[in-house]
Design a protein around this motif. Structure first.
Motif, short mmCIF file in Angstrom:
data_model
loop_
_atom_site.label_atom_id
_atom_site.label_comp_id
_atom_site.label_asym_id
_atom_site.label_seq_id
_atom_site.Cartn_x
_atom_site.Cartn_y
_atom_site.Cartn_z
N UNK A 15 -4.27 -1.57 11.76
CA UNK A 15 -3.38 -2.73 11.65
C UNK A 15 -4.13 -3.93 11.07
N UNK A 16 -5.40 -4.04 11.40
CA UNK A 16 -6.16 -5.15 10.83
C UNK A 16 -6.18 -5.04 9.31
N UNK A 17 -6.40 -3.80 8.85
CA UNK A 17 -6.42 -3.59 7.40
C UNK A 17 -5.04 -3.88 6.81
N UNK A 18 -3.98 -3.42 7.52
CA UNK A 18 -2.62 -3.59 6.99
C UNK A 18 -2.20 -5.04 6.95
N UNK A 19 -2.63 -5.81 7.96
CA UNK A 19 -2.19 -7.21 8.04
C UNK A 19 -3.08 -8.16 7.25
N UNK A 20 -4.14 -7.62 6.68
CA UNK A 20 -5.13 -8.45 5.99
C UNK A 20 -4.60 -9.08 4.71
N UNK A 21 -5.45 -9.90 4.09
CA UNK A 21 -5.12 -10.65 2.87
C UNK A 21 -4.31 -9.84 1.86
N UNK A 22 -4.92 -8.75 1.37
CA UNK A 22 -4.20 -7.93 0.40
C UNK A 22 -3.82 -6.59 1.03
N UNK A 23 -3.35 -6.65 2.29
CA UNK A 23 -2.97 -5.46 3.02
C UNK A 23 -1.59 -4.97 2.63
N UNK A 38 3.56 6.29 12.05
CA UNK A 38 2.64 7.08 11.23
C UNK A 38 2.04 6.35 10.04
N UNK A 39 2.67 5.27 9.59
CA UNK A 39 2.13 4.58 8.41
C UNK A 39 0.67 4.15 8.60
N UNK A 40 0.32 3.49 9.72
CA UNK A 40 -1.09 3.08 9.86
C UNK A 40 -2.05 4.25 9.84
N UNK A 41 -1.63 5.36 10.47
CA UNK A 41 -2.52 6.53 10.53
C UNK A 41 -2.72 7.11 9.13
N UNK A 42 -1.63 7.19 8.36
CA UNK A 42 -1.76 7.73 7.00
C UNK A 42 -2.63 6.82 6.14
N UNK A 43 -2.52 5.52 6.37
CA UNK A 43 -3.35 4.60 5.59
C UNK A 43 -4.83 4.79 5.89
#
Lengths: 270, 281
Positions: free
Chosen positions: B128-136, A23-28
């Motif tokens: 995931x792209x956003x999460x894994x990014x530079x300041x993700x 759920x973390x990615x979806x919440x983000x």
């Protein structure tokens, strides 16, 4: 099986952690759709409703949504008819090549989307183009319907395995014609499976991008294609994010309905 | 079970089977046949037009160019890694959902696992792209421990693909575990087996076909994926990417290349079919 307290706690923690990661990615995505920062840096710099207003006025997104709905509904309608017929044949009749038929139906989703996509692309280019049928909504629907059939087939098949054939036999013994038996006995028993199968087929079509990329002409833009095209444009990113957020929010509804309607959760791709 | 064939039922069977088989044969098998056929054609290097002259150059190039072998092996290892990761995650989660959590919790947990399936492939890959990014957020979460995120690359591709296909593995395993009769577990305990022994000798054999059924999806979907690789893969190239980039330039070569995942999957399907996995698809 006696499961120790420790084991229970460990399993519970693994499940909780797994769900948290899910759920973390979806919440983000939801959070970023109201983030003032265009580049989604962490932590968010502030809240804004700007992107939501921009997205609701985006003509491209609206057109793409409409195209996706049309393609999904048409593909689902075809899949419902073909999948039900095939499920009936395979689960209510004994014939040579039964297993081959089920294998054939699974093939379009067992093979990678890119293979199906370029196969259809090559076929349309070689056969349809010369007779004047260009790439467009029609070719997208043909592509989607082909892999949606198996979803309906699975759902109806699972249901038919549970409905005793003796019910239909009893109906025939009582003098009902085949059509009447279907109308009053079989159809009501499978109605919810039809609905669930249709819902899943629609969802699959709605989310499909690879086959769509290779079967849609330049003017036909479904929602996933629109999202994909706009991902590359930094200044569109916040609007894409809102569309993504909307899709996440909307995704709760069909799961809820499907869960209520059907307990046949055993099927592979749902 | 099916009734004995009579002339009437045979007619009905034909009427039932004709439309779906006609559709699949014309729209799908026909397309695959054309694809296979075009793998034996050539491309004019100046105009990029397909030239319909029969030759096996594409397959020759495919088998003798080392780059293609490297890419095929990399794709295969990534698909295998994704499948293993998903199986390792799905087994404890499905076991908890089906066997440990009380009846009241079972449904909500199942819904919780299923909902993300509907949120859209691109939406999740992009998240995931956003999460894994530079300041993700991944980098931000790991920074206090002095660690770095995986960045974009092969590791990211495995993580994201495993994430995307996880429900396809949990679902069949959960269904198999839920169907497992309590009596069998009790019998095992009565015969003196401890929890581990029961797990190894009763539970795991019972879920094996389900894991294999799930693996058909995790494996096949990973073998053909090219968008996730584009989104989080950095410079990583997989079979899907090579095929996709060749389609407009050199369709015959793309067709020959796509024979690789098809052969791999047909072999895989044949292997798991013997284990009874296809019946639980």
């Amino acid at each position: 099986m006696r499961i120790s307290r420790t084991a229970r706690v460990v399993l519970g923690c693994v499940t909780a952690a797994g769900l948290a990661i899910v759920y973390v990615p979806l919440l983000l995505v939801l959070l970023n759709s109201v983030n003032t920062d265009r580049s989604f840096g962490w932590p968010p710099s502030g809240l804004t409703g700007r992107w939501w207003r921009a997205a609701l006025h985006s003509e491209g997104a609206r057109q793409a949504l409409l195209t996706s709905l049309k393609a999904g509904l048409a593909a689902t309608a075809i899949a419902l008819v073909l999948g039900t017929l095939a499920a009936y044949a395979v689960h209510r009749h004994r014939f040579f090549g039964r297993r081959t038929v089920s294998f054939l139906l699974v093939l379009p989703i067992a093979l990678p989307g890119i293979v199906s996509g370029i196969a259809l692309n090559a076929a349309f280019r070689t056969v349809l183009d010369p007779i004047g049928i260009g790439f467009g909504l029609f070719t997208v629907v043909v592509g989607h319907a082909t892999f949606c059939v198996v979803i309906v087939f699975n759902n109806i098949g699972a249901r038919l395995r549970r409905i005793a054939p003796s019910l239909a036999e009893a109906s025939a013994d009582l003098g009902a014609r085949p059509w009447q038996t279907f109308r009053y006995v079989t159809f009501p028993a499978m109605r919810s499976a039809l609905f669930a199968g249709g819902l899943l087929a629609f969802a699959l079509s709605f989310d499909e991008i690879v086959v769509t990329t290779f079967t849609a002409g330049p003017g036909t833009r479904t929602l996933p294609i629109w999202i994909y095209e706009n991902l590359a444009r930094p200044h569109q990113a916040p609007v894409v994010n809102v569309v993504a957020a909307l899709l996440i929010l909307a995704s709760v509804i069909p799961v809820h309905i499907a869960q209520r309607l059907s307990s046949d959760t055993a099927g592979g791709r749902l | 079970m099916p009734a004995a064939p009579t002339p009437g039922s045979r007619l009905r069977l034909t009427a039932l089977l004709a439309p779906p088989l006609l559709w699949l044969t014309l729209a799908y098998l026909g397309s695959l046949a054309i694809l296979l056929l075009s793998a034996f054609w050539a491309t004019d290097s100046f105009t990029s037009d397909v030239v319909r002259t029969w030759n096996t150059d594409n397959f020759h190039e495919l088998l003798t160019t080392p780059v293609y072998r490297t890419i095929a092996l990399r794709t295969l290892s990534i698909a295998a890694a994704v499948t293993v990761v998903d199986a390792l995650l799905a087994l404890p989660m499905a076991f908890f959902m089906a066997r440990v959590a009380g009846g009241r919790w079972r449904r909500p947990l199942l819904v919780a696992v299923l909902t993300p399936l509907w949120a859209g492939y691109l939406v999740k890959a992009y998240a995931w792209r956003v999460m894994l990014g530079e300041d993700g957020v991944v980098g931000a979460a790991l920074a206090p421990f002095g660690l770095h995120g995986p960045g974009y690359g092969t590791t990211a591709v495995v993580i994201v693909l495993a994430y995307l296909w996880l429900p396809y593995m949990i679902l069949p395993v959960y269904a198999a575990l839920e169907r497992l009769p309590e009596r069998m577990l009790e019998a095992s305990a009565d015969l003196g087996a401890g929890a581990w022994r029961t797990l190894r000798s009763v539970v795991l054999p019972a879920v094996r076909p389900a894991v294999l059924a799930g693996s058909v999806f995790t494996f096949s979907l990973s073998l053909g994926d090219y968008l996730t690789v584009q989104i989080v893969g950095g410079k990583t190239q997989l079979l899907g990417n090579v095929i996709a980039s060749q389609v407009t330039l050199d369709l015959p070569m793309a067709a020959a290349l796509s024979a690789v995942p098809v052969v791999l999957i047909v072999c895989y399907l044949a292997a798991v079919r013997r284990a009874g996995a296809l019946d639980s698809l």
